[in-house]
Design a protein around this motif. Structure first.
Motif, short mmCIF file in Angstrom:
data_model
loop_
_atom_site.label_atom_id
_atom_site.label_comp_id
_atom_site.label_asym_id
_atom_site.label_seq_id
_atom_site.Cartn_x
_atom_site.Cartn_y
_atom_site.Cartn_z
N ALA A 47 -5.22 16.78 2.92
CA ALA A 47 -4.47 16.37 1.95
C ALA A 47 -4.39 14.91 1.80
O ALA A 47 -4.18 14.41 2.83
N SER A 79 -8.45 20.40 -9.24
CA SER A 79 -7.24 19.88 -8.55
C SER A 79 -7.67 18.46 -7.87
O SER A 79 -7.24 18.21 -6.83
N GLY A 80 -8.72 17.69 -8.48
CA GLY A 80 -9.12 16.42 -7.74
C GLY A 80 -10.03 15.87 -8.51
O GLY A 80 -10.39 16.35 -9.64
N PRO A 111 -8.57 14.73 -3.61
CA PRO A 111 -7.84 15.90 -4.24
C PRO A 111 -6.67 14.83 -4.91
O PRO A 111 -6.37 13.84 -4.43
N ASN A 112 -6.14 15.68 -5.73
CA ASN A 112 -4.76 15.15 -6.60
C ASN A 112 -3.74 14.79 -5.55
O ASN A 112 -3.61 15.55 -4.62
N SER A 113 -3.03 13.65 -5.91
CA SER A 113 -1.80 13.38 -4.94
C SER A 113 -0.94 14.53 -4.71
O SER A 113 -0.46 15.20 -5.88
N TYR A 115 -1.53 17.54 -3.70
CA TYR A 115 -2.19 18.79 -3.80
C TYR A 115 -2.49 19.20 -2.48
O TYR A 115 -3.16 18.91 -1.68
N THR A 116 -2.33 20.71 -2.30
CA THR A 116 -2.75 21.60 -0.95
C THR A 116 -3.20 22.62 -1.75
O THR A 116 -2.44 23.48 -2.69
N ASP A 119 -9.76 24.51 -4.21
CA ASP A 119 -10.45 24.22 -5.32
C ASP A 119 -12.17 24.17 -5.06
O ASP A 119 -12.47 24.94 -4.34
N LYS A 143 -3.30 20.81 4.74
CA LYS A 143 -2.25 19.69 5.00
C LYS A 143 -2.44 19.15 6.36
O LYS A 143 -1.75 17.97 6.52
#
Length: 157
Positions: A47, A79-80, A111-113, A115-116, A119, A143
């Motif tokens: 992440a 998601s990224g 990945p987007n900030s 996000y876990t 994708d 994570k």
């Protein structure tokens, strides 16, 4: 004076027959469709970190230099984001063309900030020999602090 309806039928079927013949001739000229290989694989990305998903050199099967590979994103991540980079590298000793200087194209995933989760991305790669391969990459944004392969983690080619 009315023309007989039977006289109109051969004229009406001629364009249809001609259209069919033209379509068949185009199919014959097009030749056989090229098969496309699809490779599916999984990657784990920490992440908040960037990780390399794909790296492709401009080397042909005979290890001679060819044109730069072309990478086309078919399905972007949800998601990224993807970052493409070009550069020069020496191929690894275990590569089919070991210790060879080559230009490369690479794709990194960010990945987007915060996000876990899951994708994915699908890309088509046209290599130096002109062959196209589709890659379906399933991404797990974890994570954890470390990627499975430290060489793939980060922004370096």
């Amino acid at each position: 004076m009315d023309l007989p309806t039977s006289a109109a039928k051969p004229t009406a079927t001629l364009p249809a027959a001609l259209a069919t013949a033209v379509a068949v001739s185009w199919l014959c000229l097009a030749g056989p469709a090229l098969a496309q290989t699809t490779v599916t694989r999984s990657e784990t990305v920490p992440a908040g970190k960037q990780a390399r998903l794909v790296i492709v050199p401009n080397l042909k099967k005979d290890c001679s230099l060819g044109p730069m590979p072309e990478i086309k994103v078919v399905t972007p991540p949800t998601s990224g984001s993807l970052i493409t980079k070009a550069g020069k590298l020496k191929t690894p000793a275990k590569y089919r063309c070991p210790n060879k200087d080559a230009e490369v194209q690479a794709i990194f995933y960010q990945p987007n900030s915060g996000y876990t989760g899951s994708d994915g991305v699908v890309v088509e790669i046209k290599n130096a020999d002109g062959e196209v391969e589709k890659r379906d990459i399933r991404i797990t944004v974890d994570k954890g602090d470390k990627a499975k392969d430290e060489k793939k983690s980060g922004t370096d080619l």
